[in-house]
Write a protein that holds these residues in place. Structure first.
Motif, PDB file in Angstrom:
ATOM      1  N   ALA A   1     -37.758   8.302  24.970  1.00  0.00           N
ATOM      2  CA  ALA A   1     -38.517   9.259  25.774  1.00  0.00           C
ATOM      3  C   ALA A   1     -37.780  10.590  25.872  1.00  0.00           C
ATOM      4  O   ALA A   1     -38.397  11.665  25.813  1.00  0.00           O
ATOM      5  CB  ALA A   1     -38.769   8.686  27.171  1.00  0.00           C
ATOM      6  N   ALA A   2     -36.458  10.531  26.004  1.00  0.00           N
ATOM      7  CA  ALA A   2     -35.663  11.756  26.078  1.00  0.00           C
ATOM      8  C   ALA A   2     -35.773  12.564  24.783  1.00  0.00           C
ATOM      9  O   ALA A   2     -35.929  13.792  24.813  1.00  0.00           O
ATOM     10  CB  ALA A   2     -34.197  11.411  26.359  1.00  0.00           C
ATOM     11  N   LEU A   3     -35.696  11.872  23.649  1.00  0.00           N
ATOM     12  CA  LEU A   3     -35.796  12.566  22.366  1.00  0.00           C
ATOM     13  C   LEU A   3     -37.176  13.199  22.187  1.00  0.00           C
ATOM     14  O   LEU A   3     -37.301  14.327  21.702  1.00  0.00           O
ATOM     15  CB  LEU A   3     -35.503  11.591  21.220  1.00  0.00           C
ATOM     16  N   THR A   4     -38.218  12.465  22.593  1.00  0.00           N
ATOM     17  CA  THR A   4     -39.578  12.982  22.477  1.00  0.00           C
ATOM     18  C   THR A   4     -39.775  14.189  23.385  1.00  0.00           C
ATOM     19  O   THR A   4     -40.327  15.216  22.972  1.00  0.00           O
ATOM     20  CB  THR A   4     -40.600  11.892  22.828  1.00  0.00           C
ATOM     21  N   ALA A   5     -39.329  14.059  24.630  1.00  0.00           N
ATOM     22  CA  ALA A   5     -39.479  15.152  25.592  1.00  0.00           C
ATOM     23  C   ALA A   5     -38.718  16.392  25.134  1.00  0.00           C
ATOM     24  O   ALA A   5     -39.228  17.519  25.217  1.00  0.00           O
ATOM     25  CB  ALA A   5     -38.990  14.713  26.967  1.00  0.00           C
ATOM     26  N   ALA A   6     -37.504  16.194  24.631  1.00  0.00           N
ATOM     27  CA  ALA A   6     -36.700  17.337  24.176  1.00  0.00           C
ATOM     28  C   ALA A   6     -37.352  18.048  22.994  1.00  0.00           C
ATOM     29  O   ALA A   6     -37.318  19.278  22.904  1.00  0.00           O
ATOM     30  CB  ALA A   6     -35.298  16.863  23.798  1.00  0.00           C
TER      31      ALA A   6
ATOM     32  N   GLY B   1     -34.619  23.435  29.066  1.00  0.00           N
ATOM     33  CA  GLY B   1     -35.126  22.100  29.382  1.00  0.00           C
ATOM     34  C   GLY B   1     -34.701  21.085  28.342  1.00  0.00           C
ATOM     35  O   GLY B   1     -34.296  19.964  28.678  1.00  0.00           O
ATOM     36  N   ALA B   2     -34.790  21.459  27.072  1.00  0.00           N
ATOM     37  CA  ALA B   2     -34.366  20.560  25.997  1.00  0.00           C
ATOM     38  C   ALA B   2     -32.874  20.268  26.098  1.00  0.00           C
ATOM     39  O   ALA B   2     -32.435  19.123  25.906  1.00  0.00           O
ATOM     40  CB  ALA B   2     -34.690  21.176  24.641  1.00  0.00           C
ATOM     41  N   LYS B   3     -32.101  21.292  26.416  1.00  0.00           N
ATOM     42  CA  LYS B   3     -30.651  21.122  26.542  1.00  0.00           C
ATOM     43  C   LYS B   3     -30.318  20.120  27.643  1.00  0.00           C
ATOM     44  O   LYS B   3     -29.514  19.202  27.441  1.00  0.00           O
ATOM     45  CB  LYS B   3     -30.005  22.471  26.853  1.00  0.00           C
ATOM     46  N   THR B   4     -30.947  20.257  28.802  1.00  0.00           N
ATOM     47  CA  THR B   4     -30.683  19.348  29.922  1.00  0.00           C
ATOM     48  C   THR B   4     -31.047  17.907  29.563  1.00  0.00           C
ATOM     49  O   THR B   4     -30.300  16.968  29.860  1.00  0.00           O
ATOM     50  CB  THR B   4     -31.474  19.786  31.160  1.00  0.00           C
ATOM     51  N   THR B   5     -32.189  17.746  28.911  1.00  0.00           N
ATOM     52  CA  THR B   5     -32.647  16.407  28.535  1.00  0.00           C
ATOM     53  C   THR B   5     -31.704  15.762  27.526  1.00  0.00           C
ATOM     54  O   THR B   5     -31.326  14.588  27.658  1.00  0.00           O
ATOM     55  CB  THR B   5     -34.066  16.485  27.945  1.00  0.00           C
ATOM     56  N   LEU B   6     -31.299  16.519  26.524  1.00  0.00           N
ATOM     57  CA  LEU B   6     -30.415  15.977  25.491  1.00  0.00           C
ATOM     58  C   LEU B   6     -29.007  15.736  26.028  1.00  0.00           C
ATOM     59  O   LEU B   6     -28.327  14.794  25.597  1.00  0.00           O
ATOM     60  CB  LEU B   6     -30.378  16.922  24.300  1.00  0.00           C
TER      61      LEU B   6
END
Length: 225
Positions: free
Chosen positions: A94-99, A110-115
């Protein structure tokens, strides 16, 4: 004769009583531990399976939000996944998809925080490696080259060695350090299967910075396959 058997039976009973008086507590404790461990093992497996099943439902929501290109919905679904099932493989996916959705939308922060969450707290080495690679790409977009290089340092699963070396060389080129980039490109080239067309891409990168593939590396790689 009956009295004889009665005496023998009484003697056996006395021996059994003595045995249990001496060892009964220990045996009972051992049985309890074994049975308790078995029950705990089954309980843990049941809990894991239940967690995975519930997490799969939320992953479906993340995927649906990604298809719909709905950033708010995907953020909400991912936050829910991260808070409830952080140790599952589904949370990492889910993290990879969201990022990816965030990167496509140019939401680099946002992508940075998620990854960063996945790279630090993920439970699966493969997912953590992918997160580090993609985080390095985000940092490259932000021109944060030293931070990008930090993500590419350290040990990684063998199957990611070429990708990490290639990405590291890309960062070094962007920093203007082509001399340091050359051995990283060479390392990536040597680690890739000769049948993989991406080797041509690395050769093009080397040519672009005035270098070429070392013949020794290519021969070594070819013989190793």
């Amino acid at each position: 004769m009956a009295n004889h058997f009665d005496l023998e039976e009484q003697e056996q009973i006395d021996q059994i009583k003595h045995f249990w008086k001496t060892w009964g507590t220990l045996i009972t404790a051992a049985v309890v531990v074994v049975c308790g461990g078995f029950a705990a093992y089954n309980g843990y497996n049941y809990w894991q399976n239940r967690q995975a099943a519930q997490a799969s439902g939320l992953l479906d929501e993340v995927d649906a939000a990604a298809i719909a290109n709905d950033p708010q919905r995907i953020q909400h679904a991912f936050d829910d996944m991260k808070s409830r099932y952080p140790s599952t493989a589904q949370a990492g996916q889910a993290a990879l998809t969201a990022a990816k959705v965030m990167m496509d939308a140019k939401n680099l922060d946002g992508a940075k925080t998620t990854l960063e969450w996945l790279a630090k707290d993920g439970k699966y080495d493969g997912q953590k490696a992918v997160a580090r690679l993609r985080l390095a790409a985000v940092l490259m977009e932000q021109k944060a080259y030293p931070e990008a290089l930090k993500q590419l340092e350290g040990s990684v699963p063998p199957e990611f060695a070429a990708a990490f070396a290639d990405r590291k060389a890309d960062v070094l080129v962007l920093q203007g350090d082509t001399k340091a980039a050359i051995p990283e490109y060479q390392k990536a080239h040597a680690a890739i299967d000769p049948r993989n067309s991406y080797r041509r891409v690395i050769e093009a990168k080397l040519n672009a910075i005035g270098s070429s593939v070392q013949v020794a590396s290519a021969k070594t790689t070819g013989s190793a396959q």
